[in-house]
Scaffold this motif. Sequence first.
Motif, PDB file in Angstrom:
ATOM      1  N   ALA B 395      34.361 -10.473 -34.148  1.00  0.00           N
ATOM      2  CA  ALA B 395      32.456 -10.051 -35.568  1.00  0.00           C
ATOM      3  C   ALA B 395      34.037  -8.908 -36.261  1.00  0.00           C
ATOM      4  N   TRP B 397      36.086  -8.446 -37.704  1.00  0.00           N
ATOM      5  CA  TRP B 397      36.746  -8.786 -39.248  1.00  0.00           C
ATOM      6  C   TRP B 397      37.126 -10.194 -39.512  1.00  0.00           C
ATOM      7  N   ASP B 398      35.964 -10.803 -39.127  1.00  0.00           N
ATOM      8  CA  ASP B 398      35.342 -12.155 -39.338  1.00  0.00           C
ATOM      9  C   ASP B 398      34.931 -12.347 -40.564  1.00  0.00           C
ATOM     10  N   GLY B 399      33.564 -11.640 -40.790  1.00  0.00           N
ATOM     11  CA  GLY B 399      33.101 -11.464 -42.056  1.00  0.00           C
ATOM     12  C   GLY B 399      33.748 -12.465 -43.367  1.00  0.00           C
ATOM     13  N   ALA B 400      32.317 -13.423 -44.259  1.00  0.00           N
ATOM     14  CA  ALA B 400      32.804 -13.971 -45.194  1.00  0.00           C
ATOM     15  C   ALA B 400      33.328 -13.571 -46.116  1.00  0.00           C
ATOM     16  N   ALA B 401      33.425 -11.854 -46.859  1.00  0.00           N
ATOM     17  CA  ALA B 401      33.603 -11.457 -47.441  1.00  0.00           C
ATOM     18  C   ALA B 401      35.560 -11.587 -47.425  1.00  0.00           C
ATOM     19  N   ALA B 402      34.844 -10.994 -46.266  1.00  0.00           N
ATOM     20  CA  ALA B 402      37.081 -10.954 -45.458  1.00  0.00           C
ATOM     21  C   ALA B 402      37.798 -12.254 -45.717  1.00  0.00           C
ATOM     22  N   LEU B 403      36.835 -13.472 -45.063  1.00  0.00           N
ATOM     23  CA  LEU B 403      37.114 -14.680 -44.902  1.00  0.00           C
ATOM     24  C   LEU B 403      38.387 -14.763 -46.586  1.00  0.00           C
TER      25      LEU B 403
END
Lengths: 415, 465
Positions: B395, B397-403
């Motif tokens: 949680a 690192w798996d943000g939408a913007a990060a993806l």
Amino acid sequence: MSTRRQFLTHAASAAGGLFCTTRLAFAGATAASGGRRPRLVLIVMRGALDGLAAVPPYGDRDYAALRGEAALHAPGAPGGALALDGFFGLHPALEFLGQSYRARELLVLHALASPYRERSHFDGQDVLENGTPRPHALQSGWLNRALAHLPGAHPREAGVALGQNVPLVMRGPAAVTSWSPSKLAAPDEDTLARLTDLYAGDALLAQRLADGLAADAIAAEDGAGMTPLPPAAGDAARPRAAHSARYAETVRAAAGFLRQEDGPQVAVFDTSGWDTHANEGGAQGQLATRLAGLDAALASLRQELGAAWGDTAVLAITEFGRTAAINGTRGTDHGTATAAFLIGGAVAGGRVLADWPGLAPRQLYQGRDLAPTLDLRAVLKGVLAGHLGVSTRALDEEVFPDSARLRPLAGLMRA
Amino acid sequence: MSEPFTSAIAANRFGLGARPGELAAIGGGGRDWLRAQLAGPPPQLAAAGLRSCTDILAAALELRRELQAARKADAQGVAADPLQKLPQFLRPIYASEVTARLQQAVTSERPFLERLTQFWANHFAVSIDKQFLAGLAGSFEREAIRPHVLGNFADLLLAAETHPAMLLYLDNYLSVGPHAPAALRAARRDAQRRIGINENLAREILELHTLGVGGGYTQADVTTFAAVLSGWSIGGEGGRFRGGVPGQFLFRPELHEPGTKVVLGTRYRDDGFGQGVAVLRDLARARATAQFVATKLARHFIADEPPAAAVARLADAFHSSGGDLPRVYHALLDAREAWDSGLAKYKSPCDYVLSAYRGLGLPADAAHAPLAPFELLGQRTWSPGSPAGWPDRSADWDGAAALMKRIQWAQALGERLGGRCDAVALAPELLGANLGAATRGALAHAASAAQAVTLLLAAPEFMRR
């Protein structure tokens, strides 16, 4: 430039219809809220803000001695605090907050604390965000759980985190997204469609891709307002400018999302650098520079939000306060109660809300910290109920579990 | 799974991502490949021109003194130019350190040790957002962490807490015991100006480096431990911190709080520097420390919420061996749970970037902007922003913007490599048994070689380890 709906139509066909269901809920958002559409911005100040420096109680007879050379003087003196109510002042770096107070758009809260009573930043932030009295008690945040109870129609992603990832306070069952400006080229639409297919068997990535596309679509519709800013030349010599530049893109993006009538209603972002153990400074110095940056960010948020500012409340909170006395290295160590700010066109401001415990040795918590007299959750409940219309029942049971005995603080918002 | 200790898990979860040919070389002996990496002294960074912390810090302190003198001489305040001198001095050092670290990670034949080095550097995190640390974080990792990765935890702990980068980062170099000679002298001169204890380092040692937050210490333990550590300082700071070798650790008796002290129920007689060393030795041996370190290791290598039984076995190995780290690593490799699922961990941005570099053989030299991917994808090297270090759950690192950023970067790499890279052939070389049918199919049907590279790097199997 294509509009968001054109993009969505295109993306939807490319992605086999995924986005139709995702975005349709936007359609009724404005109508259902009867013209007024409350917006909330949560700013998490990580590192423990020194409330006694940000909002100095210069009227307390013990204050100056505790703070020694770092004590802020009464309003009117050179480098003195900005006047609030005759007892509390504002740190002189907080110019915009001072104006907002006079415009009755700033409510200052003092001597408040979350239920956490130890002194670990990381557990303290966990409690601040998870909405229970204990660290790590829940893997979701109170703000996310509140989103599920927003009255009326609202977009599927009612919350946006400005940054690449979502902080705990905004994590949970309700769909939220995150967004940050990018220096890289936008992904090719054919590639996105293929990835949507490829992620179909992967619940996490499918969800994140859909949320990311939704945020990008809103950003694209907002157009120039959310493009990355060019680096400001020569600003490094002017601390206020340099530190406001740190937040400038974040603030523009937050405003870009919130000012749209069918975009997210809630935005959250982090600020850091509040852990002032050494050489904290007084009217000038390390903390003053940080406060000036925050102040400039809030001023720019107001400007960027335009008319939407009238429906906005911005809440700036931190995990705990710092020692009442200055320490041996001209800083402050981890403490307990602190100050918080509630600001915006929707706020019933121009007041300091504090049940002041005093700063005499016997009045300090454990003989060293400002004692807490106000539970932060009562403030949060007051904002969520009074501003966003979240029901008492949801607040008592889900947003802040088992908190029925803690009443929401009433009257925080303009009627 | 046909083979229990798959090369794909060995290279991707315990290593930093497979290089072409690596999985075939490992074969079915994933665990043996990792065990072999634990033999022999830990590798040191080979890059020429990296300077010692003492060297860098002494130069930085001298530079700061010059700037302060210039500012005093010029009452108008100096223009932006001299103020930029310190960052201008530190920035190239940071760049060469990050580049050297990247090159080591990309070319290493012992990637398990590189991952362990990064794990411990993050356990004892310093962050470059504090003054001087941009120039010191690299030397901290090379000098305090890397040499002790295959040693005893107590030695690693002592090396980290006495390193100037840590003493600066957590403010201890300024901390003065209230009854220390220097404090008494100062009080006689000026009763208004207090000098005394700073409890930052003491608290974080207990909370983040040894016992962990639930480890049974009180506020009184924090305060007393801070008194124990008063005097742990740095040479040559000037003013009241004159003396010693500039930029080197220095115990300053005149700043040290005198007297016997009680920390966590144990009495420590005052023998100056040795008092703090004795407390650190006991903390390293404490049961709570074993549990805390075991949990973090298991979270890093097994799962976000690691199975309690595996954590208990690691903690036992730590405790019964007196903190012998290779014994703990062997217990980790022996943990069946670490080999159960191929893709239990979501990669951090650093993991993601390094595995792409290794898998695609990307050039890691200074001419190819080696700092940029870490910044673009949200994990600027050595900048966790807090002494807790980077977080280690999906949680985080798996943000939408990060993806979206990973997809954008994958696309840029695809365009750069184009037809020079055959992602269809490369996929099984990098992902081995983890490669699934959906990704295989997507790669086979990609519209171009460039798009295939993008899809490989954005595939669910490449997002995880």
